[in-house]
Structures are given as structure tokens and as C-alpha cells.
Design an enzyme around this catalytic site. Structure first.
Site, PDB file in Angstrom:
ATOM      1  N   HIS A  22       0.780  -0.962  -0.161  1.00 20.88           N
ATOM      2  CA  HIS A  22       0.229  -0.432   0.279  1.00 20.88           C
ATOM      3  C   HIS A  22       0.491   1.296   0.187  1.00 20.88           C
ATOM      4  O   HIS A  22       0.477   2.162  -0.918  1.00 20.88           O
ATOM      5  CB  HIS A  22      -0.554  -0.029   1.201  1.00 20.88           C
ATOM      6  CG  HIS A  22      -2.067   1.011   1.406  1.00 20.88           C
ATOM      7  ND1 HIS A  22      -2.775   1.122   0.563  1.00 20.88           N
ATOM      8  CD2 HIS A  22      -1.706   2.109   2.004  1.00 20.88           C
ATOM      9  CE1 HIS A  22      -3.167   2.557   1.125  1.00 20.88           C
ATOM     10  NE2 HIS A  22      -2.724   3.492   1.763  1.00 20.88           N
ATOM     11  N   GLU A  23       1.748   1.310   1.001  1.00 18.69           N
ATOM     12  CA  GLU A  23       2.993   2.209   1.465  1.00 18.69           C
ATOM     13  C   GLU A  23       3.701   2.362  -0.052  1.00 18.69           C
ATOM     14  O   GLU A  23       4.060   3.461  -0.407  1.00 18.69           O
ATOM     15  CB  GLU A  23       3.606   2.489   2.122  1.00 18.69           C
ATOM     16  CG  GLU A  23       2.582   2.565   3.428  1.00 18.69           C
ATOM     17  CD  GLU A  23       1.476   3.342   3.355  1.00 18.69           C
ATOM     18  OE1 GLU A  23       1.831   5.008   2.759  1.00 18.69           O
ATOM     19  OE2 GLU A  23       0.752   3.543   4.271  1.00 18.69           O
ATOM     20  N   HIS A  26       1.668   4.389  -2.929  1.00 17.92           N
ATOM     21  CA  HIS A  26       1.856   6.355  -3.246  1.00 17.92           C
ATOM     22  C   HIS A  26       3.339   6.192  -2.858  1.00 17.92           C
ATOM     23  O   HIS A  26       3.854   7.810  -3.949  1.00 17.92           O
ATOM     24  CB  HIS A  26       2.032   6.395  -1.239  1.00 17.92           C
ATOM     25  CG  HIS A  26      -0.058   6.303  -0.812  1.00 17.92           C
ATOM     26  ND1 HIS A  26      -0.747   6.839  -1.274  1.00 17.92           N
ATOM     27  CD2 HIS A  26      -0.156   5.580   0.382  1.00 17.92           C
ATOM     28  CE1 HIS A  26      -1.575   6.417  -0.645  1.00 17.92           C
ATOM     29  NE2 HIS A  26      -1.419   5.510  -0.305  1.00 17.92           N
TER      30      HIS A  26
END
Length: 450
Positions: A22-23, A26
Site C-alpha cells: 500500500h505505502e 504512494h
């Protein structure tokens, strides 16, 4: 204690994979958009490991594995040197900022697709949804389902195995009726059964739609022949051996393994006379079950496992696909589960499904440990399912989540100017309260199920 360590270990592994992906979504898009990343952290709190790259980005693995973050250069957070302003997140175009925020949830969906693809490439051993029986007076019995029926489809949705049945049933919570097509495994005759599910409620304690409808999966016959004796436990101390045929308890003849289990569990710390057959010779042993706590009650345990007949080959199924076919199947599974998740969230909000069904980190830890115990393909499926849920939850229109930021960006796109920092701050506070309330409820539900 062993279960706790096992579940916790695979909970950390699963969560580590989910948070990192997820990170990284980003992080990767931010770097592509020319945003300077100051820190990439997996976990919160005290840093267990850190490293600073040549470009100045600090990589951190922190103590608390319940999330992570990507810290970007931003003039709204701290003063930025004039020569670096072009790399600040707040100075990027609306499209670039939106892409950076949306990349996290998108990465979770990509992870789910990859995990399902790998799962289908390896192959998932499963069993056909054949009924071993139905509960008397249940919705299933009233509709005419019976032992020997294979569930072929539910409302024209093909059900190859019990997992497909489970998902199809969950998606119909709150509906009036359920059209189930079944096939008699003996005659091969196909028929349709209409289940009246107007009063069907998912039991928050049981949380199993299959059992709540009265459906009982076929399982091979469990014999009263001993297959395993746990060393150091009452049965081993009494002299029970592998291969012994259990015949009687306190002079009462045994007709099934379940009779043995029920009798023993009801008599912790009580002496039982066990009759058994060993190599044609009838023996009588003295058995004293030890006491174990189960669901707040003391139950007897002796440390025996029975012999089970093999599963009929015609009931087995292997969900295995080629390289390209697996891509299509993984996309289909991800889309189906995404729709189901959104539907269930809607039903939670409208009250069709009780909030008691919310699960938190303890349930996730149990799921991680259980699936890992079954094998890699099941663990991959679990990671994919949680990844889909994480992606969708992060798209909620709450300011503390990615979805909330995207709402602010949408408003900016319509009005032509950013949402004021004061409005954003109020939104963040409200969002934080709502998220904490939901997390508290989920954790409370976890403890209530222990």
C-alpha cells in the site's frame, strides 16, 4: 501459547506485506510525479531499523506493525527551501496529487490480483459442495434440500466449491429468496430449489452462512479406530495404542466417534472404563480425561485422534489454471470480492447485517494463522481478500483516509480552489473519531468471540 505465536507471526507477515505494498504505491507514484519523499516507514513508533538513501529518503521499519506512512515534502507541514518548492506535494498539479493518493488503494487491488493469479497457477485443492445432510426444520430442509445434493449454482452463479457457495450466500443477505440449483450425485438429476430467506439473519457468533441456513457439508465417515495418540496425555497414560478399535465406555457400546467425544467431554477428571479391541483381543482400560477450558466451560480431553475414511475422488476438485487463464480468473475473483465487500458495507450501514459481524485485528490474526496452517495457496487467498478490504476501506470518503483526500481534490476540481485548511482540519478530526469508533467496535467484537 503455540497457537498465539503462530497466529501472531503470520498476522505480522500478512500485515507487513499489505502495508508495504500500500505505502509503496504512494511512494512509487510520488517519485514518478517528482515529489520528494522524506521518509518511507513500515509501522509506527520506535524505529527498529533505518537507512538513509543517497537521495535523502529515510527508510524505516518501526515497532508497531499496524500501518505505515510515506512522508512527503509539503509546505503545509513545514517550511520548504525555495530550490525545493517544485518538489513539494502541495505544489503539484491536481491530477498528480490525486494519482499519488489513489496509488495506495490501487496497489492493494494489484496485490490481490497477483496473489489470486499465483494461487490459481499453483492450484487450489478443494471439494465439491455436496451436502451430507440438512438441519431439521431449517430453511434448507423446508426448501427440499437433502443429503446427496450437490449445489451447482446459486442464482445462476456457478459454485464449484464450498468457498464459492459461502461467497454467493453472503452476497444475498437481505434478499427475499434464493434460487439454488442442485444435482443428485447418484441419479445426476438436476433440479431447482427456492429458499425463503426473508427471515434469514447471519449469526454473529457463528458467522457461517452455510450452517445458518441448515446446510451440512458432506464429510467422510469418522471411524472409532485410533489413528493418533498424543504422548503424555490421558489416553497414552492409560495404554491406548494406534490401531485400537474403541468399543465401549463404562459398558455402553459406542456407535460412532462423536459418541466417544461427547461422553469424554462431559466427564473431565472422572474415571471412565474404556473397552477396546486390539489384534482380536478385547481389553478394558481405565481412562481419566484431563480438564480443559472451552468457551468458559470445563471439558474432558484424552488426546486421541480417529481414523477417517478417504474423501471420495469424485467429490474432489483442483482449481488449477494455465498462465493466461489464471490472469482472467484472478481479475474475475478480485472484481467479485470487491463488489461483495462494497455490498456488505452497505448492508452494515443500512442495518441489514448487524455491526456484531465487524472483525478486528484478532480475527485477522486467527485467519492468517489458520490459512497458513492449511498451506501457501490458502494464505495467498487470505492475503488477497484482506488486501481488497484494505483497498476499499481506504477509499472511504473520510478525511483521515485516502478516500477523504480524493473527495477534497474532487471539490477543488469543481470549485477551482483548494478546500480551506480549517475545513480539512475539522474533517480530519471527525474522520479520526469515526475510524477510532469503528476500530474499537471491531476489537470489542473480537474479544466477545474469544
Amino acid at each position: 501459547m503455540n497457537d498465539l505465536i503462530w497466529n501472531t507471526s503470520f498476522f505480522i507477515i500478512a500485515l507487513g506485506i499489505l502495508v508495504t505494498v500500500h505505502e509503496f504505491g504512494h511512494f512509487w507514484v510520488a517519485r514518478r510525479c517528482g515529489v520528494k519523499v522524506e521518509r518511507f516507514s513500515i509501522g509506527f513508533g520506535k524505529a527498529l531499523w533505518r537507512r538513509t538513501a543517497v537521495d535523502g529518503t529515510e527508510y524505516v521499519v518501526a515497532l508497531i506493525p499496524l500501518g505505515g506512512y510515506v512522508k512527503m515534502l509539503d509546505e503545509r507541514v513545514a517550511p520548504v527551501a525555495p530550490e525545493l518548492r517544485s518538489q513539494a506535494f502541495n505544489n503539484k498539479s491536481l491530477a498528480q496529487r490525486s494519482a499519488v493518493v489513489a496509488a495506495g488503494p490501487l496497489a492493494n487491488f494489484i496485490l490481490a490480483i497477483f496473489a489470486f493469479w499465483l494461487m490459481f497457477i499453483i492450484g487450489v485443492p478443494s471439494v465439491k459442495p455436496v451436502l451430507g445432510g440438512v438441519v431439521e426444520g431449517s430453511i434448507a430442509e423446508q426448501a427440499g434440500l437433502r443429503a446427496g445434493h450437490e449445489i451447482v449454482s446459486i442464482d445462476e452463479q456457478r459454485t464449484l466449491d464450498w468457498e464459492a457457495v459461502n461467497l454467493a450466500l453472503v452476497s444475498h443477505l437481505g434478499h427475499q429468496a434464493l434460487d439454488v440449483q442442485v444435482k443428485d450425485v447418484q441419479t445426476q438429476r438436476v433440479s431447482n430449489k427456492l429458499l425463503d430467506i426473508r427471515n434469514w439473519q447471519l449469526d454473529s457468533e457463528q458467522q457461517n452462512p452455510i450452517l445458518s441456513l441448515g446446510l451440512q457439508a458432506y464429510s467422510p465417515e469418522i471411524l472409532t479406530k485410533v489413528a493418533q495418540v498424543v504422548e503424555g496425555k490421558p489416553a497414552a497414560k492409560a495404554g491406548v495404542q494406534v490401531g485400537d478399535q474403541l468399543k465401549a465406555l463404562d459398558g455402553i457400546a459406542l456407535s460412532s466417534w462423536q459418541d466417544f467425544v461427547s461422553y469424554v467431554q462431559a466427564r473431565p477428571e472422572q474415571v471412565i472404563q474404556l473397552g477396546l479391541l486390539r489384534q482380536g483381543q478385547y481389553l478394558q482400560l481405565e481412562l481419566r480425561p484431563e480438564s480443559r477450558e472451552y468457551q468458559g466451560q470445563s471439558t474432558g480431553y484424552v488426546g486421541l485422534a480417529p481414523e477417517v475414511k478417504p474423501y471420495p475422488e469424485q467429490y474432489r476438485i483442483d482449481l488449477h489454471y494455465g498462465f493466461f487463464e489464471a490472469i482472467g480468473k484472478s481479475l474475475e475473483r478480485t472484481w467479485h470480492l470487491s463488489k461483495l465487500t462494497v455490498s456488505m458495507i452497505g448492508k452494515l450501514v443500512t442495518g441489514v447485517v448487524s455491526l456484531d459481524n465487524l472483525s478486528g485485528p484478532i480475527s485477522i490474526a486467527k485467519g492468517a494463522g489458520a490459512t497458513a496452517d492449511y498451506g501457501l495457496v490458502y494464505f495467498l487467498g487470505f492475503v488477497a481478500l484482506v488486501s481488497i478490504n484494505l483497498g476499499i476501506i481506504n477509499l472511504f470518503p473520510l478525511p483521515v483516509l485516502d478516500g477523504g483526500h480524493l473527495v477534497f481534490f474532487a471539490i477543488e476540481g469543481i470549485t477551482g480552489k483548494p478546500v480551506s485548511e480549517r475545513v480539512q482540519e475539522i474533517g480530519f478530526r471527525i474522520g479520526a473519531v469515526l475510524v477510532m469508533a469503528l476500530m474499537s467496535l471491531a476489537i470489542f467484537n473480537d474479544f466477545m468471540r474469544l
